[in-house]
Design a protein around this motif. Structure first.
Motif, PDB file in Angstrom:
ATOM      1  N   ARG A  94      26.066 -28.151-102.916  1.00  0.00           N
ATOM      2  CA  ARG A  94      24.992 -27.941-103.907  1.00  0.00           C
ATOM      3  C   ARG A  94      25.523 -28.142-105.316  1.00  0.00           C
ATOM      4  NH1 ARG A  94      20.935 -24.893-101.152  1.00  0.00           N
ATOM      5  NH2 ARG A  94      21.760 -23.965 -99.257  1.00  0.00           N
ATOM      6  N   SER A 100      17.256 -22.624 -99.979  1.00  0.00           N
ATOM      7  CA  SER A 100      17.695 -21.317 -99.478  1.00  0.00           C
ATOM      8  C   SER A 100      18.618 -20.605-100.458  1.00  0.00           C
ATOM      9  CB  SER A 100      18.361 -21.451 -98.102  1.00  0.00           C
ATOM     10  OG  SER A 100      19.608 -22.081 -98.199  1.00  0.00           O
ATOM     11  N   ASP A 175      21.301 -31.277-103.837  1.00  0.00           N
ATOM     12  CA  ASP A 175      22.129 -30.747-102.749  1.00  0.00           C
ATOM     13  C   ASP A 175      21.996 -31.657-101.540  1.00  0.00           C
ATOM     14  OD1 ASP A 175      19.705 -30.107-101.459  1.00  0.00           O
ATOM     15  OD2 ASP A 175      19.721 -28.059-102.221  1.00  0.00           O
ATOM     16  N   ASP A 197      16.092 -37.154 -95.769  1.00  0.00           N
ATOM     17  CA  ASP A 197      15.908 -36.027 -94.842  1.00  0.00           C
ATOM     18  C   ASP A 197      16.980 -34.963 -95.053  1.00  0.00           C
ATOM     19  OD1 ASP A 197      13.693 -36.868 -93.480  1.00  0.00           O
ATOM     20  OD2 ASP A 197      14.673 -37.056 -91.524  1.00  0.00           O
ATOM     21  N   ARG A 200      18.485 -33.277-101.259  1.00  0.00           N
ATOM     22  CA  ARG A 200      17.417 -33.074-102.245  1.00  0.00           C
ATOM     23  C   ARG A 200      17.681 -34.046-103.391  1.00  0.00           C
ATOM     24  NH1 ARG A 200      17.420 -27.440-100.803  1.00  0.00           N
ATOM     25  NH2 ARG A 200      15.421 -27.052 -99.793  1.00  0.00           N
ATOM     26  N   ARG A 221       8.004 -30.911 -96.409  1.00  0.00           N
ATOM     27  CA  ARG A 221       8.063 -29.450 -96.223  1.00  0.00           C
ATOM     28  C   ARG A 221       6.958 -28.756 -97.011  1.00  0.00           C
ATOM     29  NH1 ARG A 221      13.852 -30.205 -97.546  1.00  0.00           N
ATOM     30  NH2 ARG A 221      15.073 -30.242 -95.627  1.00  0.00           N
TER      31      ARG A 221
HETATM   32  P1  5GP Z   1      18.675 -25.355 -97.797  1.00  0.00           P
HETATM   33  O1  5GP Z   1      19.811 -24.487 -97.315  1.00  0.00           O
HETATM   34  O2  5GP Z   1      18.399 -25.128 -99.253  1.00  0.00           O
HETATM   35  O3  5GP Z   1      17.460 -25.254 -96.941  1.00  0.00           O
HETATM   36  O4  5GP Z   1      19.169 -26.873 -97.648  1.00  0.00           O
HETATM   37  C1  5GP Z   1      20.211 -27.391 -98.445  1.00  0.00           C
HETATM   38  C2  5GP Z   1      20.293 -28.903 -98.247  1.00  0.00           C
HETATM   39  O5  5GP Z   1      20.750 -29.198 -96.932  1.00  0.00           O
HETATM   40  C3  5GP Z   1      18.968 -29.634 -98.398  1.00  0.00           C
HETATM   41  O6  5GP Z   1      19.211 -30.901 -98.989  1.00  0.00           O
HETATM   42  C4  5GP Z   1      18.465 -29.805 -96.972  1.00  0.00           C
HETATM   43  O7  5GP Z   1      17.703 -30.972 -96.825  1.00  0.00           O
HETATM   44  C5  5GP Z   1      19.785 -29.904 -96.194  1.00  0.00           C
HETATM   45  N1  5GP Z   1      19.689 -29.242 -94.894  1.00  0.00           N
HETATM   46  C6  5GP Z   1      20.049 -27.991 -94.573  1.00  0.00           C
HETATM   47  N2  5GP Z   1      19.823 -27.722 -93.271  1.00  0.00           N
HETATM   48  C7  5GP Z   1      19.282 -28.843 -92.763  1.00  0.00           C
HETATM   49  C8  5GP Z   1      18.832 -29.206 -91.448  1.00  0.00           C
HETATM   50  O8  5GP Z   1      18.893 -28.432 -90.478  1.00  0.00           O
HETATM   51  N3  5GP Z   1      18.319 -30.459 -91.310  1.00  0.00           N
HETATM   52  C9  5GP Z   1      18.245 -31.328 -92.363  1.00  0.00           C
HETATM   53  N4  5GP Z   1      17.707 -32.551 -92.170  1.00  0.00           N
HETATM   54  N5  5GP Z   1      18.688 -31.040 -93.593  1.00  0.00           N
HETATM   55  C10 5GP Z   1      19.204 -29.801 -93.791  1.00  0.00           C
END
Ligand code: 5GP
Length: 245
Positions: A94, A100, A175, A197, A200, A221
């Protein structure tokens, strides 16, 4: 290549064996899922777009000495890859607070982090991919100390390259998530995909507009619409940046 020969089917890709046991074929799907597959849909053309973006980025990383599973791309939605055993870790890097991190820390969306944050999540759908501590990761023997150190180093190197690359595309890399695997010689390779996918991506031209700037899966989403257009736009800019080099 028929359905029953597949080795593995994930949410975004199907992996097939080939005549060579060291090589797999990854076929990228248009299916889209979010929130641990509670939200399901389809993004037209996503498979080919994500495969094309990932292929370009893997080639750029290889040219900079970072080993990936990429071999070649025999069709827009297909990638020949080195056969690896995926480590059950989601490695998130990040640069800016979103998703999250904001939910779990209260940091405001868009806070620029003083230095990149590397986090490890347990890749386990049933458990909802929980955030790991280092001690839990070792307790569960998900990777060795040496592997974790190497992955952290690689993740930061990959971040430096991707940040700069996307900057040239007029995109801010907020991120992203990486996965790593071990090949038959136990070499650590970057695997899976790098695409809208898994990243970000914010359009710099859209300024601080929290909806208009989104060029990634958050459009799906958060039901922001024009998901396919955003993915196409990322591909267009990536191809232009690669051409310019
Ligand atoms: P967050 O933890 O904020 O949900 O995700 C952080 C970053 O990792 C984001 O860019 C998100 O798309 C990617 N990411 C986290 N977990 C997953 C997952 O299970 N599948 C996908 N496709 N991306 C994920």
């Amino acid at each position: 290549m028929s359905a029953h020969t597949k080795l593995y089917e994930g949410k975004a890709k199907i992996i097939y064996p080939t005549d060579d046991p060291q090589i797999f074929l990854a076929v990228f799907k248009d299916d889209a899922t979010a929130f641990n597959a509670q939200k399901r849909g389809s993004i037209q053309g996503k498979g080919a777009i994500n495969c094309s973006i990932s292929s370009k980025l893997f080639q750029e990383l290889e040219a900079r000495g970072i080993k990936t599973h990429f071999i070649d791309s025999p069709a827009p939605n297909q990638m020949r890859i080195e056969a690896v055993k995926i480590l059950p870790l989601e490695v998130v890097v990040r640069n800016i607070a979103a998703g999250s991190l904001c939910q779990q820390t209260g940091l405001a969306l868009g806070t620029v982090l003083k230095q990149p944050l590397v986090e490890f999540y347990y890749k386990n759908d049933q458990l909802g991919d929980p955030l790991l501590t280092r001690d839990r990761l070792f307790l569960m023997e998900l990777a060795t100390v040496e592997q974790v150190n190497k992955i952290t180093h690689l993740a930061l190197q990959i971040n430096e390259f991707l940040k700069e690359f996307f900057q040239q595309c007029d995109i801010t890399l907020v991120d992203f998530k990486l996965e790593f695997g071990l090949n038959s010689q136990q070499e650590l390779l970057l695997a899976d995909e790098i695409s809208p996918d898994t990243c970000r991506l914010w359009d710099i031209a859209a300024g601080n507009d929290p909806n208009r700037r989104v060029l990634d899966k958050d459009r799906f989403r958060r039901d922001l619409g024009n998901v396919e257009d955003a993915y196409q736009e990322v591909l267009r800019r990536v191809l232009k940046a690669v051409e310019r080099e």
